[in-house]
Design a protein around this motif. Structure first.
Motif, PDB file in Angstrom:
ATOM      1  N   THR A   1       6.253  -1.775   1.431  1.00  0.00           N
ATOM      2  CA  THR A   1       7.700  -1.763   1.174  1.00  0.00           C
ATOM      3  C   THR A   1       8.290  -0.357   1.119  1.00  0.00           C
ATOM      4  O   THR A   1       9.480  -0.181   1.355  1.00  0.00           O
ATOM      5  N   ASP A   2       7.478   0.657   0.722  1.00  0.00           N
ATOM      6  CA  ASP A   2       7.993   2.004   0.415  1.00  0.00           C
ATOM      7  C   ASP A   2       8.963   1.941  -0.774  1.00  0.00           C
ATOM      8  O   ASP A   2       9.810   2.820  -0.930  1.00  0.00           O
ATOM      9  N   PHE A   3       8.859   0.903  -1.571  1.00  0.00           N
ATOM     10  CA  PHE A   3       9.790   0.679  -2.690  1.00  0.00           C
ATOM     11  C   PHE A   3      10.086   1.983  -3.437  1.00  0.00           C
ATOM     12  O   PHE A   3       9.192   2.623  -3.975  1.00  0.00           O
TER      13      PHE A   3
ATOM     14  N   VAL B   1      -0.930  10.643   4.212  1.00  0.00           N
ATOM     15  CA  VAL B   1       0.121  11.547   4.675  1.00  0.00           C
ATOM     16  C   VAL B   1       1.399  10.770   4.982  1.00  0.00           C
ATOM     17  O   VAL B   1       1.345   9.746   5.663  1.00  0.00           O
ATOM     18  N   HIS B   2       2.543  11.262   4.485  1.00  0.00           N
ATOM     19  CA  HIS B   2       3.852  10.791   4.956  1.00  0.00           C
ATOM     20  C   HIS B   2       4.073  11.540   6.272  1.00  0.00           C
ATOM     21  O   HIS B   2       4.364  12.738   6.263  1.00  0.00           O
ATOM     22  N   ALA B   3       3.897  10.855   7.380  1.00  0.00           N
ATOM     23  CA  ALA B   3       3.808  11.554   8.668  1.00  0.00           C
ATOM     24  C   ALA B   3       4.845  11.079   9.678  1.00  0.00           C
ATOM     25  O   ALA B   3       5.121   9.887   9.783  1.00  0.00           O
TER      26      ALA B   3
ATOM     27  N   GLU C   1       1.463   7.360   7.056  1.00  0.00           N
ATOM     28  CA  GLU C   1       2.483   6.405   6.642  1.00  0.00           C
ATOM     29  C   GLU C   1       3.865   6.805   7.174  1.00  0.00           C
ATOM     30  O   GLU C   1       4.119   7.963   7.421  1.00  0.00           O
ATOM     31  N   HIS C   2       4.712   5.840   7.374  1.00  0.00           N
ATOM     32  CA  HIS C   2       6.053   5.952   7.989  1.00  0.00           C
ATOM     33  C   HIS C   2       5.933   5.860   9.508  1.00  0.00           C
ATOM     34  O   HIS C   2       6.148   4.807  10.071  1.00  0.00           O
ATOM     35  N   LEU C   3       5.696   7.027  10.197  1.00  0.00           N
ATOM     36  CA  LEU C   3       5.386   7.042  11.629  1.00  0.00           C
ATOM     37  C   LEU C   3       6.492   6.529  12.538  1.00  0.00           C
ATOM     38  O   LEU C   3       6.224   6.090  13.657  1.00  0.00           O
TER      39      LEU C   3
ATOM     40  N   PRO D   1       0.786  -1.252   0.000  1.00  0.00           N
ATOM     41  CA  PRO D   1       0.000   0.000   0.000  1.00  0.00           C
ATOM     42  C   PRO D   1       0.817   1.301   0.000  1.00  0.00           C
ATOM     43  O   PRO D   1       0.240   2.369   0.197  1.00  0.00           O
ATOM     44  N   HIS D   2       2.121   1.215  -0.229  1.00  0.00           N
ATOM     45  CA  HIS D   2       2.917   2.461  -0.277  1.00  0.00           C
ATOM     46  C   HIS D   2       4.180   2.184  -1.079  1.00  0.00           C
ATOM     47  O   HIS D   2       5.110   1.536  -0.596  1.00  0.00           O
ATOM     48  N   THR D   3       4.202   2.659  -2.333  1.00  0.00           N
ATOM     49  CA  THR D   3       5.429   2.542  -3.131  1.00  0.00           C
ATOM     50  C   THR D   3       5.630   3.808  -3.959  1.00  0.00           C
ATOM     51  O   THR D   3       4.697   4.585  -4.181  1.00  0.00           O
ATOM     52  N   HIS D   4       6.874   3.943  -4.399  1.00  0.00           N
ATOM     53  CA  HIS D   4       7.245   4.991  -5.362  1.00  0.00           C
ATOM     54  C   HIS D   4       7.908   4.244  -6.526  1.00  0.00           C
ATOM     55  O   HIS D   4       9.066   4.477  -6.853  1.00  0.00           O
ATOM     56  N   ALA D   5       7.168   3.276  -7.088  1.00  0.00           N
ATOM     57  CA  ALA D   5       7.781   2.312  -8.023  1.00  0.00           C
ATOM     58  C   ALA D   5       8.065   2.873  -9.414  1.00  0.00           C
ATOM     59  O   ALA D   5       8.730   2.208 -10.207  1.00  0.00           O
TER      60      ALA D   5
HETATM   61 FE    FE Z   1       7.280   6.992   0.789  1.00  0.00          FE
END
Ligand code: FE
Ligand code: NIG
Length: 432
Positions: free
Chosen positions: A329-331, A254-256, A277-279, A85-89
């Motif tokens: 993954t935050d890929f 949000v990248h929080a 996300e992140h946290l 649910p979170h990538t920058h692919a």
């Molecule tokens: Fe990210």
């Protein structure tokens, strides 16, 4: 019951359904229930699950229907496809030199300051031809599918001007059309302030007045995300951007609280964001705010791992306080170049002390809810998409404990076999 079963999987030693007793993401004690069925089977028709459960029950259920194809899992473990649910692919190329620089002691922000980091990828993505950007990204998604990821969210945010952001979003949309994966698009023009803007406010206006309306008009994203961080976008700016995104019809992410505890989690909860996300630096108040809201905490253990940091998100505390937790993954080319959900799960277990069951639920059903796909993906149950993976292991806990080898032997997406690897009798330990 349909007259034809397109695919019947049987012989699952453990069918890990990730089903829950209630609708919505799993929290607390429910998160530790993987919904296991021993000696399980799945019947598929028209790309969807028509029955998933104990073999005898499934066989009885399908009665005399014709079965076009059968797969015998041979006692192996079968799971829903991973939802990342979170990538920058979508990006140009990996920044492996920065990985080494960090090992040698250079900080993430120092690397940014000397022209590396996100801004380096932005320069490259702006220059890259759209066709090539698509093709290189398509290859990455093929690799993800091989390791069992069947649904993925992808954020823009390496364009940071209107043309390049739209180019990224068109590539993301095309990946959804031209690969077997389900792709969820998130607009992240507020990932960084681009180098040509000295004035923070001026870029904020571009995002709000130009980019958001253009992306909405072209229907190129479902969600909007902002990097809420010291030196990037402050809490008030993040709120302003999210507000504009909401008015344009986007769901909020949000990248929080990644590097600095800023109150990003509280803001996400207050605004009814689907996820924060992140946290890694979330405060006790942030944990409380998430626990009392429907906002899902998307945790990214592979990022902390690749950054060589010890700052893992406080997953145990969040789970114990009732936060709905997902794993991704935050890929991306820099801070998390691994596209592997099994690796993310392994790190979540060993470093964040999540149990294997919690981590697997977080990477499937909760992850599906974190991208608005909870009703159709993330668990093996009647009516959902037939997305599942046969792993060459005997016990689902081997997925994190034996991470590092490629255990996925069969991957099924929408009822179609998209990966089939022979399990060599001499190599498989299952049933030995
Ligand atoms: Fe990210
Ligand atoms: O989620 N935190 C901000 N953005 C990305 C980093 C992307 C990159 O390094 O290219 C992240 O980790």
């Amino acid at each position: 019951m349909p007259q034809t079963i397109d695919l019947l999987l049987c012989g699952a030693g453990q069918l890990v359904t990730c089903r829950g007793s209630e609708k919505g993401p799993k929290r607390g004690r429910n998160l530790s229930d993987p919904g296991i069925v021993f000696d399980g089977a799945i019947a598929v028709s028209g790309g969807a699950v028509v029955l998933a459960g104990a073999r005898a029950k499934v066989e009885r259920g399908i009665g005399g229907a014709d079965v076009s194809r059968t797969i015998d899992a041979g006692g192996r473990v079968v799971l829903p496809g991973w939802v990342d649910p979170h990538t920058h692919a979508v990006f140009s190329r990996y920044r492996a030199d920065e990985y080494e620089a960090r090992i040698r002691g250079e900080g993430y922000l120092e690397i940014e300051r000397r022209g590396g980091g996100i801004r380096r990828t932005v320069r490259e993505v702006r220059e890259m031809d759209e066709e090539r950007l698509f093709e290189v990204s398509r290859r990455r998604l093929a690799k993800m599918l091989e390791s069992g990821t069947t649904t993925i969210e992808i954020k823009s945010g390496y364009g940071l001007d209107i043309e390049a952001e739209l180019k990224m979003l068109r590539v993301i949309a095309r990946l959804g059309r031209e690969t077997p994966l389900d792709v969820v698009a998130t607009f992240m023009g507020a990932h960084q302030r681009p180098p040509e803007f000295d004035d923070e406010k001026a870029y904020l206006r571009v995002v709000i007045d130009e980019m958001i309306p253009a992306v909405a008009r072209k229907k190129l994203a479902e969600f909007i995300d902002v990097f809420c961080e010291k030196g990037v976008f402050g809490v008030e700016e993040t709120r302003e951007i999210l507000e504009a995104g909401r008015s344009a019809g986007f769901g909020l992410k949000v990248h929080a609280d990644e590097i600095t505890p800023m109150g990003g989690a509280e803001l996400a909860a207050r605004m009814g964001a689907i996820s924060a996300e992140h946290l890694t630096k979330i405060s006790p108040a942030g944990i409380r705010a998430l626990a009392e809201s429907d906002t899902i905490a998307v945790l990214l253990p592979s990022t902390t791992f690749a950054l060589g940091s010890r700052d893992f998100a406080p997953a145990r505390e969040m789970i114990e306080r009732g936060v709905a937790v997902a794993i991704a993954t935050d890929f991306n080319p820099g801070s998390s170049p691994s596209c592997s959900m099994p690796l993310a799960i392994a790190i979540a277990c060993s470093q964040m002390r999540m149990t294997p069951a919690e981590a697997i639920n977080a990477a499937t059903i909760n992850a599906a809810y974190a991208v608005g796909r909870g009703a159709e993906a993330g668990s093996l149950e009647k009516g959902k998409k037939a997305d599942f993976v046969v792993y060459d292991v005997e016990d689902y806990r081997e997925i994190p404990s034996r991470a590092g080898a490629d255990h996925a032997i069969t991957v099924v997406k929408n009822g179609a076999i998209v990966r089939e690897r022979p399990a060599f009798e001499t190599a498989s330990e299952v049933g030995f």
